[in-house]
Design a protein around this motif. Structure first.
Motif, mmCIF file in Angstrom:
data_model
loop_
_atom_site.group_PDB
_atom_site.id
_atom_site.type_symbol
_atom_site.label_atom_id
_atom_site.label_comp_id
_atom_site.label_asym_id
_atom_site.label_seq_id
_atom_site.Cartn_x
_atom_site.Cartn_y
_atom_site.Cartn_z
ATOM 1 N N ASP A 64 0.937 -1.088 0.106
ATOM 2 C CA ASP A 64 0.202 0.126 -0.168
ATOM 3 C C ASP A 64 0.481 1.322 0.457
ATOM 4 O O ASP A 64 0.680 2.113 -0.743
ATOM 5 C CB ASP A 64 -0.885 -0.055 1.080
ATOM 6 C CG ASP A 64 -1.976 -0.835 1.421
ATOM 7 O OD1 ASP A 64 -1.890 -1.460 -0.346
ATOM 8 O OD2 ASP A 64 -2.392 -1.502 1.788
ATOM 9 N N GLU A 67 2.542 2.126 -3.865
ATOM 10 C CA GLU A 67 1.344 2.052 -4.906
ATOM 11 C C GLU A 67 1.006 3.837 -3.926
ATOM 12 O O GLU A 67 0.885 5.141 -5.215
ATOM 13 C CB GLU A 67 -0.029 1.990 -3.866
ATOM 14 C CG GLU A 67 0.357 0.142 -4.682
ATOM 15 C CD GLU A 67 -1.073 -0.584 -4.646
ATOM 16 O OE1 GLU A 67 -2.200 0.042 -4.143
ATOM 17 O OE2 GLU A 67 -1.360 -1.559 -4.732
ATOM 18 N N THR A 68 1.202 4.668 -2.667
ATOM 19 C CA THR A 68 1.027 6.106 -2.657
ATOM 20 C C THR A 68 2.470 6.573 -2.812
ATOM 21 O O THR A 68 2.030 7.421 -3.178
ATOM 22 C CB THR A 68 0.673 6.127 -1.104
ATOM 23 O OG1 THR A 68 -0.430 4.729 -0.044
ATOM 24 C CG2 THR A 68 0.749 7.358 -0.652
ATOM 25 N N SER A 71 2.708 6.980 -5.944
ATOM 26 C CA SER A 71 1.254 7.924 -6.740
ATOM 27 C C SER A 71 2.485 9.539 -6.660
ATOM 28 O O SER A 71 2.520 10.781 -7.255
ATOM 29 C CB SER A 71 0.434 8.307 -6.638
ATOM 30 O OG SER A 71 0.448 8.198 -4.379
ATOM 31 N N TYR A 72 2.623 9.370 -5.577
ATOM 32 C CA TYR A 72 3.972 10.739 -5.011
ATOM 33 C C TYR A 72 4.761 10.656 -6.322
ATOM 34 O O TYR A 72 5.054 12.744 -6.578
ATOM 35 C CB TYR A 72 4.461 11.093 -3.903
ATOM 36 C CG TYR A 72 3.409 10.964 -3.035
ATOM 37 C CD1 TYR A 72 2.161 11.530 -3.208
ATOM 38 C CD2 TYR A 72 3.424 10.531 -1.641
ATOM 39 C CE1 TYR A 72 0.370 11.461 -2.027
ATOM 40 C CE2 TYR A 72 2.514 10.162 -0.619
ATOM 41 C CZ TYR A 72 1.002 10.815 -0.386
ATOM 42 O OH TYR A 72 0.707 10.411 0.252
ATOM 43 N N CYS A 150 6.166 11.737 2.737
ATOM 44 C CA CYS A 150 6.311 10.439 2.733
ATOM 45 C C CYS A 150 6.302 9.965 4.076
ATOM 46 O O CYS A 150 5.704 8.656 4.614
ATOM 47 C CB CYS A 150 7.338 9.639 1.814
ATOM 48 S SG CYS A 150 7.324 10.221 -0.032
ATOM 49 N N SER A 153 2.776 9.892 5.555
ATOM 50 C CA SER A 153 2.154 7.998 5.218
ATOM 51 C C SER A 153 1.852 7.456 5.698
ATOM 52 O O SER A 153 1.729 6.420 5.942
ATOM 53 C CB SER A 153 2.010 8.376 3.339
ATOM 54 O OG SER A 153 1.243 9.656 3.141
ATOM 55 N N THR A 157 0.111 5.007 8.147
ATOM 56 C CA THR A 157 -0.416 3.815 7.890
ATOM 57 C C THR A 157 0.287 2.743 8.680
ATOM 58 O O THR A 157 -0.497 1.390 9.374
ATOM 59 C CB THR A 157 0.621 3.492 6.582
ATOM 60 O OG1 THR A 157 0.520 3.904 5.442
ATOM 61 C CG2 THR A 157 0.664 1.740 5.688
#
Length: 295
Positions: A64, A67-68, A71-72, A150, A153, A157
């Motif tokens: 996960d 993927e995040t 995208s950044y 990052c 996030s 997470t």
């Protein structure tokens, strides 16, 4: 006159007291099993860590996060391969364990998310230099900002849901559950001893069989309802890591509950065997000496 070989003047009262003691023993064994189960699962950090490993929660969280981060990176001109190599599943699992330690012990060392941010910044900076991009103040500021995003996030997470509430609740329950476990064990032992001296050995075993069987049945009913209803896999959780952890955790708790039931059943079987052996001996004694009465 011995109560083990002779009936009391009021045998009916003796039977009533024995049934009451058997009921309370069954109740104490049931509550003791629940308290012990709570101690071994919900109140155990090692149990939660074991479920994190079994459920592959760290793997799902790492996916996960990748993927995040990808995208950044797309908007910042970083390719997918970079972020796939920038994240380490071992580190994610280690930080999850750190969260668990803090969950059960607020004085445990906190996770150094600043270190994660610095490491991510260094990796981003190295990647930029390898691509021969000039590191201006603007570029450096953008890299620091990306590393910070990052980090936020990542921190969100790996954070355990409802951390502050769960931690406070666990701290509040730890001591009362321990006291309750010891108290219930003492009460169960007291009833067993009292019942032993009140009844003949064979009758004592019979009432213990009733108590153990009753406690096992009381625990079996909720276990059977949960297992055969199939609702564990239907938990409304969309995140893969949390879903895997919750289902694995629940299944393991049910397995421990089944072990508790098995222990109670085993106790009932042992008492049954002793009861049959004593019954055989008593029948032999009564056959050899008809004047002997056993209750």
């Amino acid at each position: 006159m011995s109560i083990k070989l002779n009936a009391d003047q009021n045998p009916m009262m003796k039977h009533i007291i024995s049934w009451i003691l058997s009921f309370f023993l069954s109740l104490f064994l049931f509550l003791l099993s629940c308290a012990a189960l709570f101690q071994a699962t919900v109140l155990s950090p090692s149990f939660l860590k074991e479920q994190i490993v079994k459920s592959n929660a760290a793997f799902y969280l790492t996916q996960d996060l990748k993927e995040t981060f990808v995208s950044y990176g797309i908007s910042s001109d970083f390719d997918e391969d970079f972020f796939n190599s920038a994240l380490d599943e071992t580190q994610v699992q280690s930080d999850l364990f750190g969260e668990v330690d803090q969950l059960y012990d607020p004085s445990a060392p906190q996770i150094d998310f600043d270190s994660f941010q610095n490491q991510m910044y260094q990796k981003l900076l190295k990647n930029v230099k390898e691509r021969n991009i000039e590191v201006t103040d603007t570029v450096d500021g953008a890299l620091q900002y990306l590393a910070q995003v990052c980090r936020e996030s990542y921190q969100e997470t790996v954070r355990i849901p409802l951390f502050s509430y769960a931690s406070g609740t666990l701290q509040f329950l730890k001591k009362p559950i321990l006291i309750a476990t010891i108290g219930l064990a003492a009460l169960a032992l007291f009833v067993i001893v009292f019942l032993y001296f009140l009844r003949h050995k064979r009758s004592f075993c019979r009432y213990c069989i009733y108590a153990c069987s009753g406690a096992a049945l009381t625990l079996f009913v909720p276990w059977a309802v949960v297992v055969f209803s199939g609702k564990i896999e239907k938990i409304g959780i969309t995140q893969k890591a949390l879903y895997a952890l919750m289902t694995t955790y629940t299944h393991q708790v049910l397995f421990f509950l089944l072990l508790m039931i098995g222990i109670l059943v085993l106790m009932a079987v042992i008492f049954s065997i002793v009861y049959l052996v004593l019954e055989k001996k008593d029948c032999q004694r009564m056959f050899n000496n008809p004047s002997v009465k056993v209750f």
